[in-house]
Design an enzyme around this catalytic site. Structure first.
Site, PDB file in Angstrom:
ATOM      1  N   HIS A 128       1.056  -1.171  -0.113  1.00 52.40           N
ATOM      2  CA  HIS A 128       0.035   0.030   0.124  1.00 52.40           C
ATOM      3  C   HIS A 128       0.837   1.243   0.088  1.00 52.40           C
ATOM      4  O   HIS A 128       2.137   1.208   0.103  1.00 52.40           O
ATOM      5  CB  HIS A 128      -0.953   0.100   1.376  1.00 52.40           C
ATOM      6  N   LYS A 132      -0.479   4.638   4.607  1.00 48.82           N
ATOM      7  CA  LYS A 132      -1.127   3.647   5.295  1.00 48.82           C
ATOM      8  C   LYS A 132      -0.872   3.404   6.573  1.00 48.82           C
ATOM      9  O   LYS A 132       0.309   3.019   6.668  1.00 48.82           O
ATOM     10  CB  LYS A 132      -1.595   2.406   4.633  1.00 48.82           C
TER      11      LYS A 132
END
Length: 218
Positions: A128, A132
């Site tokens: 990600h 995140k």
């Protein structure tokens, strides 16, 4: 609330964040939905803020007796029990990933699991964007749960501009199968969250997930 074609006002937590702003833009372009800054006028609440604020946001939804869609991740232990209790009073929708494709990805692997040879080796990887906060991702943890895979063995990586990639590799008898889901933009999650909102507005109190949504579509 039973959803109709009349105007539906949404109070959005985390509206200034990346996911919140994406969802807010979609809502503003999708009649009969619109955003409101007054929780007393809201027909539903959507949370794309941070996990630490969920208790307060849940309390507000309970106070106004309106549905709540939850899109935060990295929740503290005991939260699910709290949500289950609250779901006797209002409809709640909890998802770590609002992509319909990701939900089908997990569902497919869960059903496919019974066909795995006993000596199958499983590897789960997720990647990600740098901002995140939780690792492994909630989706990776759901995959691990579906496959009886130790969550501490999930490989997590953070890179710039990666919206979300999840891979599951199954290796057995000299061959391997690779399952991969990649979200190209946050609009995928925004569309899924809007589908979840439409779904929950028609429901009585209870705790709902993407599994309920995809089964309703089948």
């Amino acid at each position: 609330m039973i959803y109709s074609s009349m105007e539906c006002k949404i109070f959005l937590f985390g509206a200034s964040g990346k996911m919140g702003s994406c969802f807010g833009a979609l809502v503003s372009q999708t009649p009969p939905f619109s955003l409101t800054s007054d929780p007393a006028r809201a027909d539903a609440f959507v949370d794309f803020s941070v996990a630490s604020a969920l208790e307060d946001h849940l309390a507000l939804a309970l106070r106004h007796k309106q549905p709540l869609v939850i899109g935060t991740t990295g929740h503290a232990e005991g939260l699910l029990e709290r949500l289950q209790t609250a779901s006797f009073e209002i409809p709640l929708f909890l998802s770590y990933n609002f992509s319909l494709g990701a939900a089908l990805f997990i569902e497919t692997l869960s059903r496919f699991k019974r066909h795995f040879p006993k000596n199958t080796k499983i590897a789960i990887e997720e990647c990600h964007h740098l901002s995140k906060r939780d690792a492994p991702s909630g989706t990776a943890l759901k995959l691990a749960q579906a496959l009886d895979f130790p969550p501490e063995k999930i490989r997590s990586e953070r890179k710039e501009e990666i919206v979300g990639i999840h891979e599951v590799r199954l290796t057995s008898g000299g061959e391997s199968i690779l399952f991969r889901h990649e979200a190209a933009s946050r609009e995928v999650f925004a569309q899924g969250a809007l589908s979840a909102l439409r779904f929950i507005l028609k429901k009585t109190p209870g705790l709902y997930t993407m599994e309920d949504l995809i089964h309703a579509k089948s």
